[in-house]
Design a protein around this motif. Structure first.
Motif, PDB file in Angstrom:
ATOM      1  N   ASP A  51     -48.623 -12.843   2.440  1.00  0.00           N
ATOM      2  CA  ASP A  51     -49.129 -11.531   1.368  1.00  0.00           C
ATOM      3  C   ASP A  51     -50.275 -10.923   3.006  1.00  0.00           C
ATOM      4  O   ASP A  51     -50.431 -10.852   3.891  1.00  0.00           O
ATOM      5  CB  ASP A  51     -50.056 -11.593   0.816  1.00  0.00           C
ATOM      6  N   LYS A  96     -51.965  -8.113   2.315  1.00  0.00           N
ATOM      7  CA  LYS A  96     -52.920  -7.935   2.296  1.00  0.00           C
ATOM      8  C   LYS A  96     -54.164  -8.574   2.838  1.00  0.00           C
ATOM      9  O   LYS A  96     -54.844  -8.886   3.510  1.00  0.00           O
ATOM     10  CB  LYS A  96     -53.424  -7.115   1.186  1.00  0.00           C
ATOM     11  N   ARG A  97     -53.295 -10.188   2.947  1.00  0.00           N
ATOM     12  CA  ARG A  97     -54.062 -11.206   2.925  1.00  0.00           C
ATOM     13  C   ARG A  97     -54.753 -11.244   4.604  1.00  0.00           C
ATOM     14  O   ARG A  97     -55.455 -11.820   5.047  1.00  0.00           O
ATOM     15  CB  ARG A  97     -53.435 -12.656   2.076  1.00  0.00           C
ATOM     16  N   THR A 102     -58.276  -6.657  -7.074  1.00  0.00           N
ATOM     17  CA  THR A 102     -57.083  -7.226  -5.989  1.00  0.00           C
ATOM     18  C   THR A 102     -58.158  -7.539  -5.414  1.00  0.00           C
ATOM     19  O   THR A 102     -57.528  -8.905  -4.528  1.00  0.00           O
ATOM     20  CB  THR A 102     -56.166  -5.661  -5.723  1.00  0.00           C
ATOM     21  N   HIS A 119     -58.605 -11.847  -5.737  1.00  0.00           N
ATOM     22  CA  HIS A 119     -57.461 -12.664  -5.830  1.00  0.00           C
ATOM     23  C   HIS A 119     -56.557 -13.024  -5.005  1.00  0.00           C
ATOM     24  O   HIS A 119     -56.276 -14.056  -4.830  1.00  0.00           O
ATOM     25  CB  HIS A 119     -55.935 -11.621  -7.117  1.00  0.00           C
ATOM     26  N   HIS A 120     -57.355 -11.778  -4.139  1.00  0.00           N
ATOM     27  CA  HIS A 120     -56.611 -12.403  -2.226  1.00  0.00           C
ATOM     28  C   HIS A 120     -57.731 -13.085  -2.321  1.00  0.00           C
ATOM     29  O   HIS A 120     -57.021 -14.626  -1.246  1.00  0.00           O
ATOM     30  CB  HIS A 120     -56.692 -11.372  -2.280  1.00  0.00           C
ATOM     31  N   LEU A 151     -57.329 -17.051  -0.914  1.00  0.00           N
ATOM     32  CA  LEU A 151     -57.578 -16.937   0.790  1.00  0.00           C
ATOM     33  C   LEU A 151     -58.637 -18.548   0.731  1.00  0.00           C
ATOM     34  O   LEU A 151     -58.294 -19.572   1.873  1.00  0.00           O
ATOM     35  CB  LEU A 151     -57.968 -16.355   1.470  1.00  0.00           C
TER      36      LEU A 151
END
Length: 96
Positions: free
Chosen positions: A16, A18-19, A46, A49-50, A54
């Motif tokens: 992802d 964003k990650r 959000t 969630h990320h 991780l």
């Protein structure tokens, strides 16, 4: 036999945009969730969630201090991810 479900969690962490941005931010030092939120301009849910993905992968560590959570790269988890990639992509045959 390998635990492919656990292995998949490692690769999901890298799957992802964003990650990947979060991991890049954490390269320099531990960061408070508030800093990540501000820099990335994403919602708390959000980010949660990320960060769960991780942390579940073993690549990121979380520690609570008061009402905030601080995140950092887990060096052992990072090394396991590199070793896993090498293991899964190493050639198992020899050319004669």
């Amino acid at each position: 036999m390998r635990n492919h479900a656990a292995d998949a969690k490692v690769f999901k962490a890298f799957d992802d945009e964003k990650r990947l941005q979060i991991l890049e931010m954490l390269r320099s030092c531990e960061k408070c969730a508030c800093v990540i939120l501000e820099d990335m301009q994403i919602s708390q849910s959000t980010l949660s969630h990320h960060m769960k993905i991780l942390c579940d992968s073993g690549i990121v560590l979380a520690r609570k201090e008061g009402k905030w959570t601080y995140y950092s790269i887990d060096q052992a988890g990072s090394q396991r991810a590199v070793a896993l990639l090498k293991l899964l992509t190493a050639s198992n045959f020899s050319v004669k």
